[in-house]
Design an enzyme around this catalytic site. Sequence first.
Site, short mmCIF file in Angstrom:
data_model
loop_
_atom_site.label_atom_id
_atom_site.label_comp_id
_atom_site.label_asym_id
_atom_site.label_seq_id
_atom_site.Cartn_x
_atom_site.Cartn_y
_atom_site.Cartn_z
N ASP A 94 0.85 -1.18 0.00
CA ASP A 94 0.00 0.00 0.00
C ASP A 94 0.90 1.24 0.00
O ASP A 94 2.11 1.16 0.18
CB ASP A 94 -0.99 -0.01 1.16
CG ASP A 94 -0.33 0.00 2.52
OD1 ASP A 94 0.89 0.24 2.60
OD2 ASP A 94 -1.03 -0.22 3.51
N SER A 95 0.30 2.40 -0.20
CA SER A 95 1.10 3.60 -0.46
C SER A 95 1.61 4.29 0.80
O SER A 95 2.46 5.16 0.73
CB SER A 95 0.26 4.61 -1.24
OG SER A 95 -0.77 5.12 -0.41
N GLY A 96 1.07 3.90 1.95
CA GLY A 96 1.40 4.61 3.19
C GLY A 96 0.40 5.68 3.56
O GLY A 96 0.44 6.22 4.66
N GLY A 97 -0.51 6.00 2.63
CA GLY A 97 -1.47 7.07 2.89
C GLY A 97 -2.36 6.79 4.09
O GLY A 97 -2.57 7.68 4.93
N PHE A 98 -2.85 5.57 4.22
CA PHE A 98 -3.74 5.25 5.33
C PHE A 98 -3.03 5.42 6.67
O PHE A 98 -3.59 5.96 7.63
CB PHE A 98 -4.26 3.81 5.20
CG PHE A 98 -5.14 3.39 6.35
CD1 PHE A 98 -6.46 3.80 6.42
CD2 PHE A 98 -4.63 2.60 7.37
CE1 PHE A 98 -7.27 3.43 7.48
CE2 PHE A 98 -5.43 2.22 8.44
CZ PHE A 98 -6.75 2.64 8.49
N GLN A 191 -12.07 6.82 -4.07
CA GLN A 191 -12.55 7.32 -2.79
C GLN A 191 -13.92 7.97 -2.98
O GLN A 191 -14.51 7.89 -4.06
CB GLN A 191 -11.55 8.32 -2.21
CG GLN A 191 -10.23 7.71 -1.75
CD GLN A 191 -10.36 6.92 -0.45
OE1 GLN A 191 -11.42 6.84 0.15
NE2 GLN A 191 -9.26 6.32 -0.02
N ASP A 268 -7.75 -7.63 1.80
CA ASP A 268 -6.66 -7.78 2.77
C ASP A 268 -7.13 -7.26 4.12
O ASP A 268 -8.02 -6.40 4.19
CB ASP A 268 -5.41 -7.01 2.35
CG ASP A 268 -5.51 -5.54 2.74
OD1 ASP A 268 -4.92 -5.17 3.78
OD2 ASP A 268 -6.22 -4.77 2.07
N CYS A 306 -12.13 -28.23 10.05
CA CYS A 306 -10.93 -27.62 9.46
C CYS A 306 -9.83 -28.67 9.31
O CYS A 306 -9.61 -29.49 10.21
CB CYS A 306 -10.45 -26.47 10.35
SG CYS A 306 -8.96 -25.64 9.73
N CYS A 308 -6.55 -27.78 8.68
CA CYS A 308 -5.25 -27.12 8.76
C CYS A 308 -4.31 -27.87 9.72
O CYS A 308 -4.73 -28.72 10.51
CB CYS A 308 -5.40 -25.66 9.19
SG CYS A 308 -5.63 -25.38 10.97
N CYS A 311 -5.41 -27.76 13.47
CA CYS A 311 -6.56 -28.58 13.83
C CYS A 311 -6.26 -30.07 13.71
O CYS A 311 -6.90 -30.89 14.37
CB CYS A 311 -7.76 -28.19 12.98
SG CYS A 311 -8.40 -26.54 13.39
N HIS A 337 -4.04 -20.85 12.16
CA HIS A 337 -5.40 -21.31 11.93
C HIS A 337 -6.26 -20.22 11.30
O HIS A 337 -7.00 -20.49 10.33
CB HIS A 337 -6.05 -21.78 13.24
CG HIS A 337 -7.52 -22.03 13.08
ND1 HIS A 337 -8.04 -23.19 12.55
CD2 HIS A 337 -8.59 -21.22 13.34
CE1 HIS A 337 -9.36 -23.10 12.50
NE2 HIS A 337 -9.71 -21.93 12.97
#
Length: 379
Positions: A94-98, A191, A268, A306, A308, A311, A337
């Site tokens: 990501d750009s760092g803006g958030f 946006q 994400d 599950c 995984c 589990c 998990h």
Amino acid sequence: MSAITYEHIKTCKQSGARLGKIHTPHGSIDTPIFMPVGTLATVKTMSPEELKEMNAQIILSNTYHLWLRPGEDIIQEAGGLHTFMNWDRPILTDSGGFQVFSLSDLRNIKEEGVHFRNHISGEKLFLSPEKAMGIQNALGPDIMMAFDECPPYPAEHSYMKASVERTSRWAERCLEGHKRPQDQGLFGIVQGGEYEDLRRQSAKDLISLDFPGYAIGGLSVGEPKSVMNEVLEFTTPLLPQNKPRYLMGVGSADSLIDGAIRGVDMFDCVLPTRIARNGTLMTSKGRLVVRNAKFERDFRPLDENCSCYVCRNYTRAYIRHLIKANEMFGLRLCSYHNLHFLIDLMEQVREAIRTDRLLDFREEFFENYGFNRADAKNF
């Protein structure tokens, strides 16, 4: 030839969700997909080998945090982010803006960029579209994000309008500042908050710039899920059919399914690893807080549905003991998990699209997960 291309495979007849592949310099990604977050060039407590074992196809890292520590110059000297962290599959940054807008109380937004203070040291910093592009070019991810303003929720229409217009101007500067289009794809970020007219204007502005992919930003920032879904319903149809669509910062199971139904390809969120550190697990029957006393003598797996590694090998009682004793292994098992759960969920979503039954899958999942039908209509 763009570094990032989207291949449409199928549209679900029942829901309208789409099945596809995103092709990148480091491999192809099946969509819809959930991307684990590796903020500081690591998914917390997980090794790259474990992520591959659970079939993570792409991970996300953070421009702002890597700029501060260890610095993009060190990562570039190491051969780029893939080599630095030993991950040979796709990476998105990501750009760092958030982070600029969420971590810094003292910031000053100007047309040239944002002046703010380092959230660790208090040092004065400046981040602009050109600087964000330079950092990401040095990091070397497959997919980069344009530098944008992420306004708070709620925000007045007048403020949001000015913000959208600035983000569009910054997007142009990002394209001009992007020096590696041959091997790094740059996504624009739509946006506009909850305002349909501003989302429409933002999408129009960015589509005119012909990015290889588009993100939907400014959601999952405190608004009700019904509002998020409403915004998706009028925003995703505005975006090109032949390019990826990425909903930023969303990771709850219900929102992944509902986002896919509304045409989103990529998601994400830090949620699975964040709640894991508190002993909270995602299961097919809903959330399970394994540190609770009732699991002290519960020798079943976290989720009996599950498959995984966790589990298959460990019990609720054992993991509860580790969490209560502050043992790092307990945090690792919970994180493994939860990540596996969301990655596997998206595999199930893709199969439901393939067989034209995603709405049926959603209803079955919600019923098992603990939502009643009345609740489900609000999500």
